[in-house]
Scaffold this motif. Structure first.
Motif, PDB file in Angstrom:
ATOM      1  N   GLU A  89       0.823  -1.205   0.000  1.00 48.56           N
ATOM      2  CA  GLU A  89       0.000   0.000   0.000  1.00 48.56           C
ATOM      3  C   GLU A  89       0.862   1.263   0.000  1.00 48.56           C
ATOM      4  O   GLU A  89       0.451   2.306  -0.500  1.00 48.56           O
ATOM      5  N   GLN A  90       2.069   1.178   0.575  1.00 47.91           N
ATOM      6  CA  GLN A  90       2.954   2.346   0.662  1.00 47.91           C
ATOM      7  C   GLN A  90       3.807   2.542  -0.579  1.00 47.91           C
ATOM      8  O   GLN A  90       4.389   3.618  -0.753  1.00 47.91           O
ATOM      9  N   GLY A  91       3.924   1.539  -1.422  1.00 51.29           N
ATOM     10  CA  GLY A  91       4.714   1.662  -2.635  1.00 51.29           C
ATOM     11  C   GLY A  91       5.300   0.339  -3.085  1.00 51.29           C
ATOM     12  O   GLY A  91       5.084  -0.713  -2.466  1.00 51.29           O
ATOM     13  N   GLN A  92       6.030   0.408  -4.191  1.00 50.28           N
ATOM     14  CA  GLN A  92       6.653  -0.770  -4.790  1.00 50.28           C
ATOM     15  C   GLN A  92       8.063  -0.949  -4.250  1.00 50.28           C
ATOM     16  O   GLN A  92       8.888  -0.049  -4.321  1.00 50.28           O
ATOM     17  N   ILE A  93       8.331  -2.133  -3.697  1.00 53.03           N
ATOM     18  CA  ILE A  93       9.629  -2.432  -3.084  1.00 53.03           C
ATOM     19  C   ILE A  93      10.400  -3.391  -3.982  1.00 53.03           C
ATOM     20  O   ILE A  93       9.862  -4.405  -4.434  1.00 53.03           O
ATOM     21  N   THR A  94      11.670  -3.064  -4.218  1.00 55.28           N
ATOM     22  CA  THR A  94      12.560  -3.902  -5.023  1.00 55.28           C
ATOM     23  C   THR A  94      13.802  -4.225  -4.220  1.00 55.28           C
ATOM     24  O   THR A  94      14.473  -3.321  -3.725  1.00 55.28           O
ATOM     25  N   ILE A  95      14.087  -5.498  -4.063  1.00 52.03           N
ATOM     26  CA  ILE A  95      15.256  -5.960  -3.316  1.00 52.03           C
ATOM     27  C   ILE A  95      16.235  -6.589  -4.296  1.00 52.03           C
ATOM     28  O   ILE A  95      15.863  -7.471  -5.069  1.00 52.03           O
ATOM     29  N   SER A  96      17.501  -6.137  -4.280  1.00 47.17           N
ATOM     30  CA  SER A  96      18.538  -6.639  -5.182  1.00 47.17           C
ATOM     31  C   SER A  96      19.791  -6.967  -4.388  1.00 47.17           C
ATOM     32  O   SER A  96      20.137  -6.266  -3.434  1.00 47.17           O
ATOM     33  N   ALA A  97      20.469  -8.043  -4.790  1.00 51.26           N
ATOM     34  CA  ALA A  97      21.719  -8.436  -4.121  1.00 51.26           C
ATOM     35  C   ALA A  97      22.848  -8.474  -5.139  1.00 51.26           C
ATOM     36  O   ALA A  97      22.634  -8.804  -6.311  1.00 51.26           O
ATOM     37  N   TYR A  98      24.067  -8.138  -4.680  1.00 52.37           N
ATOM     38  CA  TYR A  98      25.231  -8.022  -5.555  1.00 52.37           C
ATOM     39  C   TYR A  98      26.437  -8.667  -4.886  1.00 52.37           C
ATOM     40  O   TYR A  98      26.545  -8.694  -3.652  1.00 52.37           O
ATOM     41  N   ALA A  99      27.363  -9.161  -5.712  1.00 60.26           N
ATOM     42  CA  ALA A  99      28.631  -9.663  -5.190  1.00 60.26           C
ATOM     43  C   ALA A  99      29.431  -8.492  -4.647  1.00 60.26           C
ATOM     44  O   ALA A  99      29.436  -7.397  -5.215  1.00 60.26           O
ATOM     45  N   ALA A 100      30.087  -8.696  -3.527  1.00 57.72           N
ATOM     46  CA  ALA A 100      30.819  -7.616  -2.861  1.00 57.72           C
ATOM     47  C   ALA A 100      32.156  -8.118  -2.335  1.00 57.72           C
ATOM     48  O   ALA A 100      32.350  -9.324  -2.159  1.00 57.72           O
TER      49      ALA A 100
END
Length: 223
Positions: free
Chosen positions: A97-108
């Motif tokens: 309801e508060q917005g669109q959430i995008t979760i991304s992971a990267y090599a570090a």
């Protein structure tokens, strides 16, 4: 594109070579944020979690995307964004309801600190694009707020063991006061599976869809 809803519950209900290169929210310069030991993820933190830390099922509903297992809150929907040119998945979003959430992971790198570097670049890019940007500090360190037209954005990042997790929520300005807490709650309960394969720093960890979701999308595309 596929959207999958999650209804509200009723009441009661290894070793590897390191690919490292040489190298309330107040308005401050991102360079003010040094990488501090307390901002590095440890096994005593609430989360997000490295898959090696997860001993047993905790009962939280998550969508398993291979490299990340993202919580799906009651009443939210999962939206899959396909890449027509590459023929794969570009991103998976959790729509609340508060917005669109995008979760991304990267090599570090093992040394950590990638989020501060990436976050500084991100803030500069947003400013160059004309966004109003504010840099602040949250529970994992650097947080970025931005206003782009009528959309409010909040970015958070977490440095984990050989991975970096980034989360963003995009929603109406009217929800800007509550959206960050929703984003943090999802990031906090996300599980990251980095894998053992060597990867250059900043490489996005691959996304794979659950079989049922992949089949549903394939049927949509055929139809």
């Amino acid at each position: 594109m596929g959207i999958f809803g999650r209804k509200r519950r009723s009441e009661g209900g290894e070793t590897e070579p390191e690919f490292d290169d040489a190298t309330g929210d107040a308005a401050e310069d991102a360079d003010d944020y040094a990488v501090e030991p307390e901002n590095q993820l440890s096994q005593t933190d609430d989360g997000p979690f490295d898959v090696a830390e997860v001993a047993e099922e905790d009962g939280i509903p998550r969508i398993d995307l291979g490299s990340v297992r993202v919580p799906v809150p009651d009443g939210s929907q999962v939206q899959v964004e396909m890449d027509p040119e590459a023929g794969g998945v570009r991103a998976v979003h959790v729509v609340t309801e508060q917005g669109q959430i995008t979760i991304s992971a990267y090599a570090a790198p093992r040394s950590g600190g990638l989020w501060r570097e990436v976050g500084t670049e991100l803030a500069d890019q947003l400013r160059n694009d004309g966004a109003k940007v504010t840099i602040g500090r949250g529970e994992w360190g650097l947080e970025i707020s931005a206003i782009v037209g009528d959309v409010a954005l909040r970015f958070v990042g977490v440095d984990g063991p050989r991975w970096m997790l980034r989360g963003v929520i995009a929603g109406p300005q009217s929800a800007a006061s509550t959206a960050p807490d929703v984003l943090r709650a999802i990031v906090r309960k996300t599980i990251v599976d980095r894998g053992a394969s060597p990867m250059p720093v900043r490489t996005p960890l691959p996304i794979t869809l659950p079989d049922a979701v992949a089949q549903h999308i394939a049927e949509q595309q055929q139809g």
